[in-house]
Design a protein around this motif. Sequence first.
Motif, short mmCIF file in Angstrom:
data_model
loop_
_atom_site.label_atom_id
_atom_site.label_comp_id
_atom_site.label_asym_id
_atom_site.label_seq_id
_atom_site.Cartn_x
_atom_site.Cartn_y
_atom_site.Cartn_z
N VAL A 233 -0.33 18.48 43.31
CA VAL A 233 0.79 17.58 43.55
C VAL A 233 1.84 17.84 42.48
O VAL A 233 1.55 17.79 41.28
CB VAL A 233 0.32 16.11 43.49
N VAL A 234 3.06 18.13 42.93
CA VAL A 234 4.16 18.33 41.98
C VAL A 234 4.76 16.97 41.64
O VAL A 234 4.93 16.62 40.49
CB VAL A 234 5.24 19.26 42.59
N GLU A 235 5.10 16.20 42.66
CA GLU A 235 5.49 14.81 42.45
C GLU A 235 5.32 14.03 43.74
O GLU A 235 5.20 14.59 44.81
CB GLU A 235 6.90 14.65 41.87
N SER A 236 5.31 12.70 43.59
CA SER A 236 4.93 11.84 44.68
C SER A 236 5.66 10.51 44.50
O SER A 236 5.78 10.02 43.38
CB SER A 236 3.41 11.61 44.57
N ALA A 240 13.18 8.10 49.34
CA ALA A 240 14.55 7.96 48.85
C ALA A 240 14.63 8.36 47.38
O ALA A 240 15.53 9.09 46.96
CB ALA A 240 15.03 6.53 49.05
N GLN A 241 13.64 7.91 46.63
CA GLN A 241 13.64 8.18 45.18
C GLN A 241 13.47 9.69 44.90
O GLN A 241 14.19 10.26 44.09
CB GLN A 241 12.50 7.41 44.54
N ILE A 242 12.53 10.30 45.60
CA ILE A 242 12.27 11.74 45.36
C ILE A 242 13.49 12.58 45.76
O ILE A 242 13.85 13.53 45.09
CB ILE A 242 11.03 12.22 46.17
N PHE A 243 14.14 12.17 46.87
CA PHE A 243 15.30 12.96 47.32
C PHE A 243 16.52 12.72 46.44
O PHE A 243 17.31 13.62 46.22
CB PHE A 243 15.62 12.65 48.80
N ASP A 245 16.45 11.64 43.21
CA ASP A 245 16.27 11.95 41.80
C ASP A 245 14.98 12.73 41.57
O ASP A 245 14.05 12.24 40.93
CB ASP A 245 16.25 10.61 41.02
N PRO A 246 14.93 13.96 42.10
CA PRO A 246 13.71 14.76 41.88
C PRO A 246 13.57 15.08 40.40
O PRO A 246 14.55 15.45 39.75
CB PRO A 246 13.98 16.02 42.71
N THR A 247 12.38 14.86 39.87
CA THR A 247 12.22 15.07 38.42
C THR A 247 11.74 16.48 38.11
O THR A 247 11.87 16.95 37.00
CB THR A 247 11.22 14.07 37.83
N LYS A 252 13.43 20.18 43.09
CA LYS A 252 14.88 20.44 43.17
C LYS A 252 15.14 21.72 43.94
O LYS A 252 16.03 21.77 44.78
CB LYS A 252 15.47 20.55 41.76
N ASP A 253 14.35 22.74 43.66
CA ASP A 253 14.53 24.02 44.37
C ASP A 253 14.25 23.85 45.85
O ASP A 253 14.98 24.36 46.70
CB ASP A 253 13.59 25.10 43.80
N LEU A 254 13.18 23.13 46.18
CA LEU A 254 12.85 22.89 47.59
C LEU A 254 14.00 22.16 48.28
O LEU A 254 14.41 22.53 49.37
CB LEU A 254 11.61 22.00 47.70
N LEU A 255 14.53 21.12 47.61
CA LEU A 255 15.59 20.32 48.21
C LEU A 255 16.87 21.13 48.36
O LEU A 255 17.58 21.00 49.35
CB LEU A 255 15.87 19.07 47.37
N SER A 256 17.13 22.00 47.40
CA SER A 256 18.36 22.78 47.50
C SER A 256 18.25 23.83 48.61
O SER A 256 19.24 24.40 49.04
CB SER A 256 18.71 23.43 46.17
#
Length: 275
Positions: A233-236, A240-243, A245-247, A252-256
């Motif tokens: 697990v990278v983060e969980s 809304a929070q993950i999208f 403000d990804p920590t 961030k790379d996945l979202l970009s």
Amino acid sequence: MTAVLEVDNIVKSFVKKRNLLGIATEHTHAVKDVSFTVQQGRTRAIVGESGAGKSTIGRMALRLETPDTGAVRLFGEDILKMSTKNVRRLRSRATMIFQDPFNSLDPRMVIGQSVAEPLTLHTELRGRAREEKVAELLQRVGLRVDQMEKYPHEFSGGQLQRIAIARALATGPELIVCDEPVAALDVSIQAQVLNLLQDLQAESAISYLFISHDLALVKMFAHDVTVMRRGEVVESGPTAQIFEDPTKSYTKDLLSAIPVMNPRKRSARRELPSK
Ligand SMILES: Nc1ncnc2c1ncn2[C@@H]1O[C@H](COP(=O)(O)OP(=O)(O)OP(=O)(O)O)[C@@H](O)[C@H]1O
Ligand SMILES: [Mg+2]
């Protein structure tokens, strides 16, 4: 809130290579210490690249695969300590739909038979009552009752996924593990099938474990998200929070990598009727 599924520190490795004596010499660490919960009436997405361990997690959630260590509680019961008979009984409350609906339906059975099958296995319904239930299920997923006598090859991919959903709904499940349920479908059809799953959730408070590599879909569809990479697990957290403000840089790379506007997907969803 009630958790329908609680996964605690599950670990799973597979044998990758054996020597001439048949002794395992190399392992794939598919899932390493993964924990999450799925709350009643909510959707948790598991996202990550190919080989991240998503499907293995989905299978372990229903004990279609057994973890090496860790615990899985379905509806508060530890399914790893349960007899196989009791696990089978739980399958009427927790079930799965897959990416390729054509493969999940028997090509030799008319779809009425396919939808009736779980009713025969898990309920007392027979004869006329069972047929009425099949008709009701087909209508619920937006198909016509007179399509009951047709074979899988007579349907489109989107229709077949609706039939697979009807089959999954037959026993009134509280949790459905959806493994890439729309990945094989055209974008406009993806929206229709996801709308159907959302309507069903609104009607019956079904919970979903929604496995996907498509972050644009996850953003629209899931309440909570667990981001996986190479079995970990990278983060969980709440979607809304993950999208917003990804920590982690991996997230961030996945979202970009999401196509920026995703205009086809969004407009398709807005313009289409819900069924
Ligand atoms: N039955 C198996 N035997 C051996 N290795 C397996 C088995 N099932 C999965 N694996 C391995 O475990 C790892 C995780 O696989 P898994 O199918 O869970 O990934 P995934 O995230 O669902 O990938 P995809 O997005 O491609 O479906 C992979 O390296 C895969 O090769
Ligand atoms: Mg998979």
